[in-house]
Design a protein around this motif. Sequence first.
Motif, mmCIF file in Angstrom:
data_model
loop_
_atom_site.group_PDB
_atom_site.id
_atom_site.type_symbol
_atom_site.label_atom_id
_atom_site.label_comp_id
_atom_site.label_asym_id
_atom_site.label_seq_id
_atom_site.Cartn_x
_atom_site.Cartn_y
_atom_site.Cartn_z
ATOM 1 N N VAL A 93 57.650 55.619 -24.315
ATOM 2 C CA VAL A 93 56.316 55.007 -24.226
ATOM 3 C C VAL A 93 55.260 56.006 -24.703
ATOM 4 C CG1 VAL A 93 54.604 54.023 -22.650
ATOM 5 C CG2 VAL A 93 57.023 53.498 -22.330
ATOM 6 N N GLU A 94 55.406 57.255 -24.262
ATOM 7 C CA GLU A 94 54.463 58.302 -24.666
ATOM 8 C C GLU A 94 54.614 58.674 -26.133
ATOM 9 O OE1 GLU A 94 52.031 59.432 -22.695
ATOM 10 O OE2 GLU A 94 52.770 58.022 -21.198
ATOM 11 N N ALA A 95 55.840 58.598 -26.659
ATOM 12 C CA ALA A 95 56.102 59.022 -28.034
ATOM 13 C C ALA A 95 55.682 57.985 -29.074
ATOM 14 C CB ALA A 95 57.582 59.328 -28.207
ATOM 15 N N CYS A 96 55.557 56.739 -28.696
ATOM 16 C CA CYS A 96 55.256 55.668 -29.661
ATOM 17 C C CYS A 96 53.799 55.737 -30.124
ATOM 18 C CB CYS A 96 55.536 54.310 -29.047
ATOM 19 S SG CYS A 96 55.234 52.950 -30.194
ATOM 20 N N PRO A 97 53.569 55.978 -31.424
ATOM 21 C CA PRO A 97 52.195 56.078 -31.924
ATOM 22 C C PRO A 97 51.479 54.733 -32.023
ATOM 23 C CG PRO A 97 53.716 56.264 -33.738
ATOM 24 C CD PRO A 97 54.541 56.222 -32.481
ATOM 25 N N GLN A 98 52.233 53.641 -31.969
ATOM 26 C CA GLN A 98 51.653 52.303 -32.117
ATOM 27 C C GLN A 98 51.557 51.550 -30.789
ATOM 28 O OE1 GLN A 98 50.745 53.248 -35.361
ATOM 29 N NE2 GLN A 98 50.722 51.047 -35.570
ATOM 30 N N CYS A 127 59.150 54.301 -37.024
ATOM 31 C CA CYS A 127 59.069 55.767 -37.110
ATOM 32 C C CYS A 127 60.220 56.456 -36.383
ATOM 33 C CB CYS A 127 57.735 56.258 -36.574
ATOM 34 S SG CYS A 127 57.525 56.054 -34.794
ATOM 35 N N ALA A 128 60.858 55.774 -35.456
ATOM 36 C CA ALA A 128 62.004 56.252 -34.680
ATOM 37 C C ALA A 128 61.664 57.336 -33.661
ATOM 38 C CB ALA A 128 63.131 56.730 -35.596
ATOM 39 N N SER A 129 60.398 57.555 -33.380
ATOM 40 C CA SER A 129 60.014 58.539 -32.364
ATOM 41 C C SER A 129 60.612 58.190 -31.004
ATOM 42 C CB SER A 129 58.492 58.613 -32.238
ATOM 43 O OG SER A 129 57.930 59.134 -33.404
ATOM 44 N N CYS A 130 60.640 56.921 -30.685
ATOM 45 C CA CYS A 130 61.181 56.482 -29.398
ATOM 46 C C CYS A 130 62.665 56.793 -29.284
ATOM 47 C CB CYS A 130 60.925 54.994 -29.194
ATOM 48 S SG CYS A 130 61.591 53.928 -30.503
ATOM 49 N N GLY A 131 63.408 56.504 -30.324
ATOM 50 C CA GLY A 131 64.836 56.758 -30.316
ATOM 51 C C GLY A 131 65.175 58.235 -30.264
ATOM 52 N N ILE A 132 64.345 59.049 -30.889
ATOM 53 C CA ILE A 132 64.575 60.495 -30.917
ATOM 54 C C ILE A 132 64.382 61.115 -29.535
ATOM 55 C CG2 ILE A 132 63.672 62.680 -31.811
ATOM 56 C CD1 ILE A 132 63.078 61.101 -34.447
#
Length: 76
Positions: free
Chosen positions: A22-27, A55-60
């Motif tokens: 949730v914190e990592a998602c830029p959108q 962007c895959a930030s959540c998965g990372i």
Amino acid sequence: MGKIKGAIVVDTVRCKGCSLCVEACPQDVIMLAKKVNVHGYPYVEAVKEDACIGCASCGIVCPDGCIIVYRKKMED
């Protein structure tokens, strides 16, 4: 150049609701659900699916690998 459209799939059974994604998602696509999984943890879900850019930030950042990110190139 085409725009990238993203989509995520969350394994709600394995999710522990740590909210790192949730914190990592830029959108702001992902939010903690008001429901709980079979283990009693609130899990995350995509609430603004159309805003996902893949962007895959959540998965990372997911420590348990509960999120799969898909990307599709959209034509102009």
